[in-house]
Design a protein around this motif. Structure first.
Motif, mmCIF file in Angstrom:
data_model
loop_
_atom_site.group_PDB
_atom_site.id
_atom_site.type_symbol
_atom_site.label_atom_id
_atom_site.label_comp_id
_atom_site.label_asym_id
_atom_site.label_seq_id
_atom_site.Cartn_x
_atom_site.Cartn_y
_atom_site.Cartn_z
ATOM 1 N N ALA A 13 1.121 -1.337 -0.220
ATOM 2 C CA ALA A 13 0.074 -0.247 0.504
ATOM 3 C C ALA A 13 0.944 1.122 0.021
ATOM 4 O O ALA A 13 1.874 1.472 0.790
ATOM 5 C CB ALA A 13 -1.077 0.184 1.219
ATOM 6 N N ILE A 14 0.407 2.668 -0.378
ATOM 7 C CA ILE A 14 0.784 3.410 -1.498
ATOM 8 C C ILE A 14 0.294 4.412 -0.793
ATOM 9 O O ILE A 14 -0.933 4.432 -1.918
ATOM 10 C CB ILE A 14 2.031 3.586 -1.986
ATOM 11 C CG1 ILE A 14 3.395 2.779 -2.270
ATOM 12 C CG2 ILE A 14 2.752 5.074 -2.139
ATOM 13 C CD1 ILE A 14 4.103 2.780 -3.913
ATOM 14 N N ASN A 20 -1.686 6.918 -4.724
ATOM 15 C CA ASN A 20 -2.870 6.568 -3.534
ATOM 16 C C ASN A 20 -3.060 4.940 -4.756
ATOM 17 O O ASN A 20 -3.624 4.621 -5.687
ATOM 18 C CB ASN A 20 -3.832 6.667 -3.148
ATOM 19 C CG ASN A 20 -5.270 5.965 -2.577
ATOM 20 O OD1 ASN A 20 -4.773 4.068 -2.572
ATOM 21 N ND2 ASN A 20 -5.923 7.012 -1.263
ATOM 22 N N LEU A 21 -1.769 3.882 -3.913
ATOM 23 C CA LEU A 21 -1.858 2.736 -4.722
ATOM 24 C C LEU A 21 -1.636 1.576 -3.785
ATOM 25 O O LEU A 21 -1.538 1.582 -2.611
ATOM 26 C CB LEU A 21 -0.718 2.569 -5.147
ATOM 27 C CG LEU A 21 -0.625 3.344 -6.656
ATOM 28 C CD1 LEU A 21 0.943 3.130 -6.735
ATOM 29 C CD2 LEU A 21 -1.566 2.828 -7.792
ATOM 30 N N ILE A 22 -2.576 0.360 -4.026
ATOM 31 C CA ILE A 22 -2.918 -0.551 -3.008
ATOM 32 C C ILE A 22 -3.471 -2.249 -3.976
ATOM 33 O O ILE A 22 -3.940 -2.170 -4.746
ATOM 34 C CB ILE A 22 -3.608 -0.161 -1.670
ATOM 35 C CG1 ILE A 22 -3.735 -1.023 -0.087
ATOM 36 C CG2 ILE A 22 -5.678 -0.284 -2.199
ATOM 37 C CD1 ILE A 22 -4.512 -0.748 0.111
ATOM 38 N N ILE A 192 8.835 3.765 -6.415
ATOM 39 C CA ILE A 192 6.858 3.255 -6.680
ATOM 40 C C ILE A 192 6.147 4.266 -7.413
ATOM 41 O O ILE A 192 6.300 5.378 -6.073
ATOM 42 C CB ILE A 192 5.546 2.401 -6.585
ATOM 43 C CG1 ILE A 192 7.205 1.290 -5.760
ATOM 44 C CG2 ILE A 192 4.598 1.941 -7.121
ATOM 45 C CD1 ILE A 192 7.150 -0.004 -7.426
ATOM 46 N N ASP A 193 5.731 4.671 -8.830
ATOM 47 C CA ASP A 193 4.869 6.592 -8.752
ATOM 48 C C ASP A 193 3.877 6.399 -9.158
ATOM 49 O O ASP A 193 2.940 7.274 -9.861
ATOM 50 C CB ASP A 193 5.727 7.239 -9.836
ATOM 51 C CG ASP A 193 6.334 6.771 -10.903
ATOM 52 O OD1 ASP A 193 5.924 5.910 -10.947
ATOM 53 O OD2 ASP A 193 7.227 7.698 -10.918
ATOM 54 N N ALA A 198 4.121 -0.101 -9.875
ATOM 55 C CA ALA A 198 3.494 -1.609 -8.668
ATOM 56 C C ALA A 198 3.540 -2.558 -8.911
ATOM 57 O O ALA A 198 3.679 -3.618 -8.083
ATOM 58 C CB ALA A 198 2.295 -0.470 -8.332
ATOM 59 N N GLY A 199 2.612 -2.796 -10.179
ATOM 60 C CA GLY A 199 2.298 -4.378 -10.405
ATOM 61 C C GLY A 199 3.964 -4.990 -11.211
ATOM 62 O O GLY A 199 4.059 -5.470 -10.494
ATOM 63 N N ASP A 200 5.102 -4.255 -11.682
ATOM 64 C CA ASP A 200 6.172 -4.978 -12.127
ATOM 65 C C ASP A 200 7.016 -4.817 -10.976
ATOM 66 O O ASP A 200 7.336 -6.660 -10.439
ATOM 67 C CB ASP A 200 7.147 -3.605 -12.540
ATOM 68 C CG ASP A 200 6.916 -3.739 -14.178
ATOM 69 O OD1 ASP A 200 5.599 -4.227 -14.861
ATOM 70 O OD2 ASP A 200 6.927 -2.701 -14.456
#
Length: 208
Positions: A13-14, A20-22, A192-193, A198-200
Motif C-alpha cells: 500500500a502507498i 494512492n495505490l494498494i 513506485i510512482d 507497482a505491478g512490476d
C-alpha cells in the motif's frame, strides 16, 4: 504441479500526496486456476441509493478472498503459519462482512473481535488510510499504518512482523520465499510512482 514457491502472497500500500495505490498478488498452487472467479456485490442503504459495489477475487464455493469497493475500501490477506489453530469463523466470511462496514475502524473490528481459526495478516484500507493487522487466535495486533509518521508505504509477505506474533509463528512452515519477497519490495517500493511500476514490483522474481 505445485512447488513451495507457489504458496506465498505479497501485499503493498502507498498512500501519500499524489499517489494512492494498494494491492496484492495471490500466488496459489496451479490446480486452483480452473476455479478462479470474481464476485460482484452491491450494498444499498435505501431504495433510492445506487449502492456501493464491491469486487471479490474468489474460488468457486468461496464467498470472497480479497476485495475492493467503489468507495475505495480494500481488504488484502496474507497467510501466517502460526500455532494454536482452533475452530472459529473462517476468514473469507470476515472479508465479506468487513467490506460492508462503513469505517476503517469497524472493518478492523470484524477481524480483531471474531473468534478466528488461524493466523493472517490483513491489509485494510478505506481509501484514505491503510493499516496492517496480524490476527491470530491468541492475539490481534496492528503492526503498521499509513496514518503513522513515516509509514506512508507498507508491504508484507508471509511471516510475522510483531514480536508477540513471532513467538507464536511455526517456523517450520513459513513460506521459503517470504523474506526474499519482503526484501525485494523493501528495496523497490520507494521507486513506485504509478500503477504499472507497482505491478512490476509485485510480479518480480528477482533473486528467487
Amino acid at each position: 504441479t505445485s512447488t513451495p514457491q507457489d504458496h506465498g502472497c505479497s501485499t503493498m500500500a502507498i498512500i501519500e500526496s499524489g499517489i494512492n495505490l494498494i494491492g496484492q498478488t495471490w500466488d496459489m498452487h496451479n490446480s486452483s486456476k480452473r476455479f478462479l472467479c470474481v464476485l460482484k456485490t452491491k450494498q444499498a442503504t435505501s431504495q433510492s441509493d445506487r449502492g456501493e459495489e464491491s469486487l471479490f477475487l474468489s474460488l468457486f464455493g468461496v464467498i470472497g478472498m480479497t476485495g475492493i469497493s467503489t468507495s475505495g475500501k480494500f481488504i488484502g490477506v496474507n497467510n501466517l503459519n502460526t500455532l494454536g489453530a482452533k475452530p472459529g469463523v473462517i476468514w473469507s466470511a470476515m472479508v465479506r462482512a468487513a467490506m460492508e462496514r462503513a469505517s476503517l475502524s469497524s472493518m478492523a473490528e470484524v477481524f480483531t473481535k471474531s473468534p478466528v481459526t488461524s493466523g493472517h495478516n490483513y491489509l485494510l484500507s478505506d481509501g484514505k488510510v491503510a493499516q496492517m493487522w496480524e490476527v491470530l487466535p491468541a492475539i490481534s495486533i496492528k503492526v503498521a499504518g499509513t496514518d503513522e509518521k513515516g509509514s506512508s508505504r507498507l508491504w508484507h509477505t508471509n511471516h510475522c512482523l510483531h514480536e508477540k506474533s513471532m513467538e507464536l509463528e511455526d517456523k517450520n512452515f513459513v513460506s521459503p520465499t517470504s523474506h526474499q519477497r519482503a526484501k525485494l519490495i523493501s528495496n523497490g517500493i520507494n521507486q513506485i510512482d504509478n500503477f504499472a511500476s507497482a505491478g512490476d514490483l509485485l510480479k518480480s522474481h528477482q533473486d528467487f
